[in-house]
Design an enzyme around this catalytic site. Structure first.
Site, PDB file in Angstrom:
ATOM      1  N   GLU A   1       0.807  -0.962  -0.111  1.00  0.00           N
ATOM      2  CA  GLU A   1       0.203   0.506   0.164  1.00  0.00           C
ATOM      3  C   GLU A   1       0.516   1.282  -0.149  1.00  0.00           C
ATOM      4  O   GLU A   1       2.182   1.292   0.498  1.00  0.00           O
ATOM      5  CB  GLU A   1      -1.010   0.098   1.319  1.00  0.00           C
ATOM      6  CG  GLU A   1      -1.522  -0.769   1.278  1.00  0.00           C
ATOM      7  CD  GLU A   1      -2.331  -1.403   2.824  1.00  0.00           C
ATOM      8  OE1 GLU A   1      -3.622  -2.078   2.983  1.00  0.00           O
ATOM      9  OE2 GLU A   1      -1.831  -0.648   3.431  1.00  0.00           O
TER      10      GLU A   1
ATOM     11  N   LYS B   1       2.269   4.823   1.432  1.00  0.00           N
ATOM     12  CA  LYS B   1       2.433   5.220   2.444  1.00  0.00           C
ATOM     13  C   LYS B   1       1.940   6.479   2.434  1.00  0.00           C
ATOM     14  O   LYS B   1       3.032   7.711   2.042  1.00  0.00           O
ATOM     15  CB  LYS B   1       3.829   5.211   3.269  1.00  0.00           C
ATOM     16  CG  LYS B   1       3.694   5.207   4.609  1.00  0.00           C
ATOM     17  CD  LYS B   1       4.650   5.602   5.569  1.00  0.00           C
ATOM     18  CE  LYS B   1       5.086   5.122   6.940  1.00  0.00           C
ATOM     19  NZ  LYS B   1       4.966   7.147   6.878  1.00  0.00           N
TER      20      LYS B   1
ATOM     21  N   ASP C   1       1.317  10.220   3.433  1.00  0.00           N
ATOM     22  CA  ASP C   1       1.533  11.863   4.291  1.00  0.00           C
ATOM     23  C   ASP C   1       0.495  12.173   5.231  1.00  0.00           C
ATOM     24  O   ASP C   1       0.239  13.648   4.320  1.00  0.00           O
ATOM     25  CB  ASP C   1       2.380  12.294   3.501  1.00  0.00           C
ATOM     26  CG  ASP C   1       3.755  13.181   4.221  1.00  0.00           C
ATOM     27  OD1 ASP C   1       3.486  12.328   5.626  1.00  0.00           O
ATOM     28  OD2 ASP C   1       4.535  13.903   3.680  1.00  0.00           O
TER      29      ASP C   1
ATOM     30  N   TYR D   1      -7.870   8.054   3.861  1.00  0.00           N
ATOM     31  CA  TYR D   1      -7.415   6.795   3.363  1.00  0.00           C
ATOM     32  C   TYR D   1      -7.733   5.458   4.176  1.00  0.00           C
ATOM     33  O   TYR D   1      -7.206   5.797   4.946  1.00  0.00           O
ATOM     34  CB  TYR D   1      -6.024   7.045   2.188  1.00  0.00           C
ATOM     35  CG  TYR D   1      -6.848   7.486   0.628  1.00  0.00           C
ATOM     36  CD1 TYR D   1      -7.680   6.534   0.147  1.00  0.00           C
ATOM     37  CD2 TYR D   1      -5.512   8.145  -0.017  1.00  0.00           C
ATOM     38  CE1 TYR D   1      -8.136   7.698  -1.274  1.00  0.00           C
ATOM     39  CE2 TYR D   1      -5.772   8.436  -0.915  1.00  0.00           C
ATOM     40  CZ  TYR D   1      -7.281   8.225  -1.793  1.00  0.00           C
ATOM     41  OH  TYR D   1      -7.650   8.475  -2.952  1.00  0.00           O
TER      42      TYR D   1
ATOM     43  N   LYS E   1      10.937   4.433   2.565  1.00  0.00           N
ATOM     44  CA  LYS E   1      10.362   5.404   2.156  1.00  0.00           C
ATOM     45  C   LYS E   1      11.429   5.978   1.178  1.00  0.00           C
ATOM     46  O   LYS E   1      12.593   5.322   1.065  1.00  0.00           O
ATOM     47  CB  LYS E   1      10.743   6.092   3.691  1.00  0.00           C
ATOM     48  CG  LYS E   1      10.199   6.255   5.184  1.00  0.00           C
ATOM     49  CD  LYS E   1       8.690   6.123   5.193  1.00  0.00           C
ATOM     50  CE  LYS E   1       8.414   7.584   5.811  1.00  0.00           C
ATOM     51  NZ  LYS E   1       9.987   7.827   7.015  1.00  0.00           N
TER      52      LYS E   1
ATOM     53  N   CYS F   1      10.172  49.856  -1.019  1.00  0.00           N
ATOM     54  CA  CYS F   1       9.045  48.987  -2.499  1.00  0.00           C
ATOM     55  C   CYS F   1       9.562  48.797  -3.509  1.00  0.00           C
ATOM     56  O   CYS F   1      10.092  49.705  -4.087  1.00  0.00           O
ATOM     57  CB  CYS F   1       7.912  49.477  -2.156  1.00  0.00           C
ATOM     58  SG  CYS F   1       6.513  48.388  -2.826  1.00  0.00           S
TER      59      CYS F   1
ATOM     60  N   CYS G   1       6.871  50.546  -5.352  1.00  0.00           N
ATOM     61  CA  CYS G   1       6.575  52.108  -5.627  1.00  0.00           C
ATOM     62  C   CYS G   1       7.601  53.094  -5.111  1.00  0.00           C
ATOM     63  O   CYS G   1       7.197  54.179  -4.537  1.00  0.00           O
ATOM     64  CB  CYS G   1       5.402  51.745  -5.041  1.00  0.00           C
ATOM     65  SG  CYS G   1       4.845  51.420  -2.750  1.00  0.00           S
TER      66      CYS G   1
ATOM     67  N   CYS H   1       4.991  46.817   2.459  1.00  0.00           N
ATOM     68  CA  CYS H   1       4.675  48.231   2.010  1.00  0.00           C
ATOM     69  C   CYS H   1       3.712  49.127   2.977  1.00  0.00           C
ATOM     70  O   CYS H   1       2.612  48.170   2.882  1.00  0.00           O
ATOM     71  CB  CYS H   1       4.561  48.632   0.062  1.00  0.00           C
ATOM     72  SG  CYS H   1       4.781  50.092   0.210  1.00  0.00           S
TER      73      CYS H   1
ATOM     74  N   CYS I   1       0.302  52.170  -3.854  1.00  0.00           N
ATOM     75  CA  CYS I   1       1.114  50.857  -4.503  1.00  0.00           C
ATOM     76  C   CYS I   1       0.676  49.994  -5.619  1.00  0.00           C
ATOM     77  O   CYS I   1      -0.402  49.657  -5.337  1.00  0.00           O
ATOM     78  CB  CYS I   1       2.026  50.163  -3.294  1.00  0.00           C
ATOM     79  SG  CYS I   1       2.941  49.275  -3.520  1.00  0.00           S
TER      80      CYS I   1
END
Length: 667
Positions: free
Chosen positions: A112, A114, A116, A222, A311, A405, A408, A423, A429
């Site tokens: 099956e 695995k 996460d 699942y 794994k 920024c 601007c 900003c 902006c």
């Protein structure tokens, strides 16, 4: 005519059937609208006749239960961890140990994927889902039943023959990648830090106290294991087939393998194919199929001898960091993005990677021209994990985060305790202005689907729209003269803008674009205060008293409404006819036991959600106020109530009552 109990039973059976057809057989027997209408009918009946509500009612799917805490539950069958391996050689060693343990008897494996996510255990009694519990330490976990019930693919009841009176299924609860992307998009939109990966997001979601929020995140699970004191099956394969037939969400990716060589083939196949799945995977679980053989092999102190996890190594690549660009979001957040020499990774060609903020640049000690390691692993967006210092040359300069920024030129601000720069020039902006308008028109907000980012950009460049409220001043003559704007598209835009005036207040508040106020927070604020004027007038303490509204959100709301330009913005929306108050539900009177009495509600309650408690007070003739004053009759105190309210009530001599005392008053 059917009795209320018969109506509830009929609707419950019908909706559960439609759910089963949709999620297990991919068949839509009714439209979403028809399903929702039936669900609303059932909810209304259950409110009027709660004694007839069933534990497998589909109304549990939408959540709404508020948990003060999650009780600890001892697992009937301990949830042990598996031994891990990262190589085929070690897997061959495992296979040899199995062969010897079974004295060369024939055996077969079930392989099956695995997944996460978060390990969950679901207990059923008489076919009804009774408990959903986290893995915890393997011996004890947290009871998160209300949250598990919101998983639409998890059967609330199981029907059929040969069902044990009590049994347990185990599975991996997860947040689908689509839900994770949507959640992060909303967090970015309201100026909050992005979640690192779907697994962390799933773990945090399943431990949320408001199951309504959990339901909106569309979690899934699942199922991969069946447990019972009764010996129902001889093999794991039989149990997987049975669970699928009974409506459980069993991933179709499992396979029976006769030899370890077939196991290797399975591992190699899914090494690439797993990236096409709707969730992350980090390996393969290999289990002996026969339950008798499992018992014969037994356990070590920590894990079963009949199963092991292979794994996959985290997918990584090395590439050149060519430059750093800085993106300005709707709320002013400035996010650094690494521009990379294109490199293949996990089935895609990666050209950019997130760097998150200045702290991350400093932690990695990044320099333009560095060779960097990037990974996907459990991440959706590739990230830089480290620098290959062996390839660094002495002429590379340290990256300095800009102090102005990039769009601007305004000086950037970094608040104490926050990692992000932003900003402050939100009115001047360009990406912030356009971002706010794009936020305003999105589906969760004002839902003006006749507009899009390109159209907004044209309106902005032509000086037609500099503020979301400007949309309501657009005229036919303004638009028909624009390039590529035909009569039909102009009419669609104006009709869409006009239609948005009917959008409910909770969506309007989200659309307005207050920093940190996402769709869920907006719903809580509108439910509590009912109209824009009450929210604007609320002080910090009043806002914090709203469930799940912290000081950071409250301070942002206060600051927003203090600004003159924002007050004018709201006034223009009001003038346009946008909904700025919540429509009250029709109140059904239950009596006059509380006539003339005023209440303030604070804290979390055992038998009521706060909105239900407010309706209960009003249905019995009472009135709910937002703040404590000398004219208040009662402070209705739940668990975790605000200390400031209690102190003020005590000082003013206001009577503080418990939930039980309140129930006595309305008997």
């Amino acid at each position: 005519m059917m009795s209320p109990q018969e109506q509830i039973n009929n609707l419950t059976e019908k909706l559960n059937y439609y759910n089963h057809q949709y999620y297990q057989n991919s068949v839509s027997e009714v439209t979403d609208f028809e399903f929702d209408q039936l669900l609303v009918q059932l909810q209304e009946l259950e409110k009027q006749f709660p004694q007839f509500s069933r534990p497998d009612s589909p109304t549990h799917r939408v959540g709404g239960t508020i948990s003060k805490e999650f009780p600890s539950v001892t697992h009937i069958y301990p949830m042990l961890s598996l031994g891990n391996t990262y190589s085929e050689e070690e897997l061959s060693d495992f296979d040899e140990r199995v062969r010897k343990g079974l004295n060369n008897e024939a055996y077969e494996y079930i392989c099956e994927l695995k997944f996460d996510g978060v390990a969950l255990s679901m207990r059923y009694e008489n076919g009804i889902l009774e408990k959903g519990v986290t893995r915890g330490d393997g011996v004890r976990g947290d009871d998160i039943t209300a949250n598990v019930r919101t998983i639409r693919t998890m059967p609330l009841s199981v029907r059929g023959n040969n069902i044990p009176v009590k049994f347990e299924v185990r599975g991996e609860g997860f947040m689908p990648l689509s839900s994770f992307d949507a959640l992060n998009k909303e967090r970015e939109d309201i100026g909050e830090a992005l979640l690192a990966n779907p697994r962390n997001a799933a773990s945090g979601t399943f431990k949320m106290q408001d199951s309504g929020v959990v339901a909106r995140r569309k979690m899934d699970c699942y199922v991969y294991s069946f447990l019972s004191d009764d010996e129902v099956f001889e093999t794991h394969e039989e149990s997987l087939i049975w669970m699928k037939e009974r409506g459980f969400n069993v991933s179709p990716t499992w396979k029976k393998c006769q030899t370890v060589e077939e196991v290797f083939e399975y591992i190699r196949y899914w090494d690439t194919e797993r990236h096409k799945l709707p969730l992350n995977t980090d390996g393969i679980v290999i289990k002996i199929n026969s339950f008798d053989q499992r018992r014969e092999l037994g356990f070590t102190a920590k894990s079963p001898r009949w199963a092991i996890a292979y794994k996959y190594k985290a997918e990584a690549a090395t590439t050149l960091l060519e430059s750093i660009s800085y993106q300005v979001g709707r709320t002013g957040n400035v996010t650094p993005v690494a521009n990379l020499k294109p490199v293949p990774l996990a089935g895609t060609v990666v050209k950019r990677a997130s760097v998150h903020n200045a702290n991350e640049i400093e932690r990695l000690d990044l320099r333009i021209g560095d060779w960097v390691f990037i990974e996907k692993g459990g991440e959706i967006i590739p990230k830089i994990t480290s620098v290959d210092l062996s390839r660094r040359t002495s002429d590379l300069e340290t990256i300095i985060f800009p102090d102005t920024c990039p769009e601007c030129g305004t000086g950037l601000i970094r608040k104490e305790g926050e990692a992000n720069h932003y900003c402050p020039n939100e009115k001047g902006c360009p990406p912030q202005i356009k971002g706010k308008i794009e936020h305003f028109i999105q589906r969760k907000a004002m839902n003006i689907d006749s507009l899009g980012s390109e159209t907004i950009n044209v309106f902005y460049q032509k000086g037609l729209v500099k503020n979301p409220a400007d949309l309501y001043d657009l005229q036919y003559d303004d638009l028909i003269v624009l390039d590529r704007f035909k009569e039909k598209s102009v009419k669609n835009i104006l009709e869409g803008v006009e239609k948005s005036k009917t959008i409910p207040f909770k969506q309007v508040l989200f659309a307005i674009g207050i920093r940190y106020v996402g769709a869920t927070v907006a719903e809580k604020l509108t439910s509590y205060f009912k109209n824009i004027d009450a929210i604007a007038a609320a002080d910090l303490q009043a806002l914090i008293s709203v469930p799940e509204i912290g000081e950071r959100i409250a301070q942002s709301v206060v600051e927003f409404f203090q600004e003159t330009e924002n007050q004018e913005y709201i006034a223009r929306l009001r003038q346009a006819g946008v909904q700025l108050e919540q429509e009250d539900e029709e109140l059904v009177s239950e009596g006059n036991a509380l006539e003339g009495k005023t209440f303030v509600i604070s804290g979390v309650f055992q038998n009521f959600e706060r909105d239900d408690l407010k309706r209960k007070i009003e249905a019995n003739g009472g009135k709910v106020l937002s703040g404590v004053s000398g004219k208040l009759n009662y402070l209705l105190a739940g668990d975790g109530m605000g200390p400031a309210k209690l102190e003020k009530a005590t000082k003013l001599g206001v009577q503080v009552i418990s939930e039980d005392e309140f129930l006595e008053m309305i008997k």
